[in-house]
Design a protein around this motif. Structure first.
Motif, short mmCIF file in Angstrom:
data_model
loop_
_atom_site.label_atom_id
_atom_site.label_comp_id
_atom_site.label_asym_id
_atom_site.label_seq_id
_atom_site.Cartn_x
_atom_site.Cartn_y
_atom_site.Cartn_z
N MET A 1 -81.68 -40.11 -4.66
CA MET A 1 -80.57 -39.29 -5.09
C MET A 1 -79.68 -40.04 -6.07
N ALA A 2 -79.52 -41.33 -5.83
CA ALA A 2 -78.68 -42.12 -6.73
C ALA A 2 -79.33 -42.25 -8.09
N ARG A 3 -80.70 -42.34 -8.11
CA ARG A 3 -81.38 -42.43 -9.40
C ARG A 3 -81.21 -41.14 -10.18
N LEU A 4 -81.26 -40.01 -9.49
CA LEU A 4 -81.09 -38.73 -10.16
C LEU A 4 -79.69 -38.62 -10.75
N ALA A 5 -78.68 -39.04 -10.02
CA ALA A 5 -77.31 -38.99 -10.53
C ALA A 5 -77.15 -39.91 -11.74
N MET A 6 -77.77 -41.11 -11.67
CA MET A 6 -77.69 -42.02 -12.79
C MET A 6 -78.42 -41.44 -14.02
N ALA A 7 -79.57 -40.84 -13.80
CA ALA A 7 -80.32 -40.27 -14.91
C ALA A 7 -79.57 -39.10 -15.54
N LEU A 8 -78.95 -38.28 -14.71
CA LEU A 8 -78.19 -37.16 -15.25
C LEU A 8 -76.96 -37.63 -16.03
N SER A 9 -76.31 -38.68 -15.55
CA SER A 9 -75.17 -39.19 -16.30
C SER A 9 -75.61 -39.80 -17.62
N LEU A 10 -76.75 -40.50 -17.63
CA LEU A 10 -77.28 -41.04 -18.89
C LEU A 10 -77.67 -39.92 -19.85
N ALA A 11 -78.25 -38.85 -19.32
CA ALA A 11 -78.63 -37.72 -20.17
C ALA A 11 -77.39 -37.06 -20.77
N ALA A 12 -76.34 -36.91 -19.97
CA ALA A 12 -75.10 -36.33 -20.50
C ALA A 12 -74.50 -37.21 -21.58
N LEU A 13 -74.52 -38.50 -21.37
CA LEU A 13 -74.01 -39.43 -22.38
C LEU A 13 -74.84 -39.35 -23.65
N ALA A 14 -76.16 -39.25 -23.49
CA ALA A 14 -77.04 -39.15 -24.66
C ALA A 14 -76.79 -37.86 -25.42
N VAL A 15 -76.57 -36.76 -24.69
CA VAL A 15 -76.31 -35.48 -25.35
C VAL A 15 -75.00 -35.54 -26.13
N MET A 16 -74.02 -36.27 -25.61
CA MET A 16 -72.74 -36.37 -26.32
C MET A 16 -72.82 -37.30 -27.53
N LEU A 17 -73.53 -38.41 -27.41
CA LEU A 17 -73.51 -39.42 -28.46
C LEU A 17 -74.62 -39.27 -29.50
N LEU A 18 -75.80 -38.85 -29.08
CA LEU A 18 -76.94 -38.84 -30.00
C LEU A 18 -76.78 -37.90 -31.19
N PRO A 19 -76.24 -36.69 -31.04
CA PRO A 19 -76.13 -35.84 -32.23
C PRO A 19 -75.23 -36.45 -33.32
N THR A 20 -74.20 -37.15 -32.93
CA THR A 20 -73.33 -37.74 -33.95
C THR A 20 -73.98 -38.95 -34.61
N VAL A 21 -74.89 -39.60 -33.93
CA VAL A 21 -75.56 -40.76 -34.50
C VAL A 21 -76.54 -40.33 -35.58
N PHE A 22 -77.18 -39.17 -35.42
CA PHE A 22 -78.24 -38.77 -36.32
C PHE A 22 -77.79 -37.77 -37.39
N VAL A 23 -76.51 -37.56 -37.58
CA VAL A 23 -76.02 -36.69 -38.64
C VAL A 23 -75.83 -37.52 -39.90
N THR A 24 -76.36 -37.03 -41.02
CA THR A 24 -76.25 -37.78 -42.27
C THR A 24 -75.30 -37.05 -43.22
N PRO A 25 -74.30 -37.74 -43.75
CA PRO A 25 -73.39 -37.11 -44.72
C PRO A 25 -74.10 -36.97 -46.07
N PRO A 26 -73.67 -36.03 -46.90
CA PRO A 26 -74.28 -35.89 -48.22
C PRO A 26 -73.94 -37.11 -49.08
N SER A 27 -74.89 -37.50 -49.92
CA SER A 27 -74.64 -38.65 -50.78
C SER A 27 -73.70 -38.28 -51.92
N ALA A 28 -72.87 -39.22 -52.35
CA ALA A 28 -71.89 -38.96 -53.42
C ALA A 28 -72.59 -38.72 -54.74
#
Length: 164
Positions: A1-28
């Motif tokens: 049960m603890a592993r499931l809670a840890m995995a879910l918290s890591l997944a939530a963190l990944a969902v919050m952080l990963l989209p902003t990491v992979f967004v590319t701004p337009p080049s000047a």
């Protein structure tokens, strides 16, 4: 049960952080080049229409990360769902007319018979294990073995010619 809670918290963190990491701004340079080529259309509108703000490689990496997390969460639970590897009683599905996995021909051995034969070997295997453990305890100590190996290596070094 603890592993499931840890995995879910890591997944939530990944969902919050990963989209902003992979967004590319337009080049000047791209914005300036398009503004010079089409002066009739305002540059801001053109950039908004043609700008791609997602990176396909980043999307693939994010999908791989989600798949990895899903595999880590469900993998051990699926591995626990293995079947019985040892049975001394004949299960119901091996009885009756449609005896599945039962030995139907002479000379065949089903898994229950094999398990019974193996179970008959347990006392002898336990006796052999005790004898082996006693042999290890009565054997030479590590210091004695190392000393014997050192003497053998010194004798080998005397007769072996080593190129310089």
């Amino acid at each position: 049960m603890a592993r499931l809670a840890m995995a879910l918290s890591l997944a939530a963190l990944a969902v919050m952080l990963l989209p902003t990491v992979f967004v590319t701004p337009p080049s000047a340079g791209r914005i300036q080049h398009e503004a010079l080529m089409k002066p009739s259309v305002p540059a801001a509108q053109e950039v908004e229409l043609n700008m791609s703000n997602s990176n396909p490689v980043g999307a693939m990496l994010a999908a791989a990360m989600v798949g990895l997390l899903a595999g880590l969460v469900t993998g051990p639970q699926m591995a626990k769902a293995g079947g019985v590897q040892f049975a001394l009683q004949v299960p119901d599905f091996m009885k009756g007319i449609d005896a599945v996995n039962a030995a139907t021909k002479p000379g065949e051995i089903d898994f229950v018979t094999r398990s019974r034969i193996e179970a008959l070997q347990f006392p002898m295997a336990a006796k052999e294990a005790k004898e082996f453990n006693q042999l290890i305890k009565d054997g030479p100590s590590k210091e004695e073995r190392l000393q014997r190996e050192k003497v053998m290596m010194q004798e080998l070094a005397k007769v072996t010619e080593m190129p310089a």
